[in-house]
Design a protein around this motif. Structure first.
Motif, PDB file in Angstrom:
ATOM      1  N   HIS A  76       0.694  -1.147   0.049  1.00  0.00           N
ATOM      2  CA  HIS A  76       0.017  -0.167  -0.304  1.00  0.00           C
ATOM      3  C   HIS A  76       0.763   1.183  -0.018  1.00  0.00           C
ATOM      4  N   GLN A  77       2.152   1.256   0.385  1.00  0.00           N
ATOM      5  CA  GLN A  77       2.901   2.246   0.383  1.00  0.00           C
ATOM      6  C   GLN A  77       3.106   3.043  -1.206  1.00  0.00           C
ATOM      7  N   SER A  80      -2.281   3.403  -5.121  1.00  0.00           N
ATOM      8  CA  SER A  80      -3.514   4.157  -4.960  1.00  0.00           C
ATOM      9  C   SER A  80      -4.608   3.432  -5.296  1.00  0.00           C
ATOM     10  N   HIS A 105      -0.352   8.841   2.808  1.00  0.00           N
ATOM     11  CA  HIS A 105       0.454   8.253   1.521  1.00  0.00           C
ATOM     12  C   HIS A 105       2.041   8.419   1.618  1.00  0.00           C
ATOM     13  N   SER A 149       2.433   6.969  -7.300  1.00  0.00           N
ATOM     14  CA  SER A 149       2.286   5.604  -6.891  1.00  0.00           C
ATOM     15  C   SER A 149       2.709   4.928  -8.288  1.00  0.00           C
TER      16      SER A 149
END
Length: 296
Positions: A76-77, A80, A105, A149
């Motif tokens: 998840h880092q 998006s 984020h 992302s």
């Protein structure tokens, strides 16, 4: 090309209901994959597995070569996500929520944020509880598009938006694509998928029924042909691959299977063509082929 998302033989049951059965597809680096199917087909379930929200029963589901359940935090880092119905904190303003998402984020771009707020025509000073569904979607989209992302997952992202705002979203996706980002796009707006997607995956009743580029999928359905000739055109009616033949004097309209198209046109040239229009099947035609199968 590197696989950003890889799903192999993914299965998921809810009690006695099989939501996903041996689902397999991938999303490669810099690619937009359209993920479509009727309501209840398994699109959102697949996406929830990818996001680590629900656990698969069998198969492989990986993002960035990491297990989506065991390593969801790391995944998840660099990801998006925008769902089809964005839930917000009622007493925060739209701008505060966007800033919070960007901060969580960790890779937000303030200039991009401000530009997107202007393009999506969002008033960031209003509290979220006053927003319509469309404005809630705008908040989610602006937050997702304002961060850098490697992968963007959109699940019915333009739900509630008017056509002008849909256009803004599509323009932004094309920018992401040009920047080499990977995108999984689930949408009921087939023209949107047709415009944006490099490949299309069609799911029905929890199973993948078609996958490939739009050109590849078009070969599985029919083109519409409108033709006018100097000589009697009725001979075309009996040819292999001709369907729904309608004639008005020396003009006819019919659909044709792709594999017989050359043969049909060769015969048509002998009749001295005056006008000819060939309309290739749209993504909607491909989709409806399977949707009708479900309804029958």
């Amino acid at each position: 090309m590197e696989k950003i998302i890889e799903i192999k033989n993914l299965s998921k049951n809810f009690g006695k209901v099989m939501a996903l059965k041996d689902v397999s597809f991938d999303v490669k680096s810099g690619e937009v994959v359209g993920f479509i199917g009727p309501n209840g087909a398994g699109k959102s379930t697949t996406i929830r597995v990818l996001l680590g929200i629900i656990k698969k029963d069998a198969g492989v589901a990986e993002i960035f070569n990491r297990d989506v359940w065991k390593e969801s935090f790391e995944i998840h880092q660099c990801l998006s996500y925008v769902p089809g119905d964005v839930a917000l904190w009622d007493n925060l303003t739209g701008g505060e929520i966007i800033d919070l998402f960007m901060k969580l984020h960790g890779a937000g771009n303030q200039t991009k944020r401000d530009d997107l707020i202007a393009r999506f025509e969002l008033d960031p000073r209003k509290k979220a509880k006053t927003y319509s569904k469309g404005n809630r979607q705008k908040v989610g989209l602006i937050a997702a598009l304002s961060v850098d992302s490697d992968l963007y997952i959109f699940d019915e992202p333009t739900s509630g938006l008017d056509p002008l705002m849909e256009q803004v979203f599509q323009d932004e996706v094309e920018k992401l694509k040009a920047a080499g980002k990977s995108i999984l796009l689930s949408s009921h707006i087939l023209s949107e998928v047709e415009r944006l997607a490099d490949r299309v995956v069609i799911i029905r009743q929890g199973e993948i029924v078609e996958a490939g580029t739009l050109d590849e999928l078009r070969h599985l359905t029919r083109s519409k042909i409108t033709i006018e000739t100097e000589d009697d055109i009725s001979i075309l009616k009996s040819l292999d691959g001709v369907h729904d033949f309608k004639q008005n004097h020396k003009q006819s309209v019919f659909s044709a299977d792709q594999q017989y198209l050359n043969q049909i046109l060769t015969t048509a040239t002998e009749l001295k063509i005056v006008n000819l229009t060939i309309t290739p099947p749209t993504l909607e035609d491909v989709f409806m082929r399977h949707y009708k199968a479900e309804m029958d």
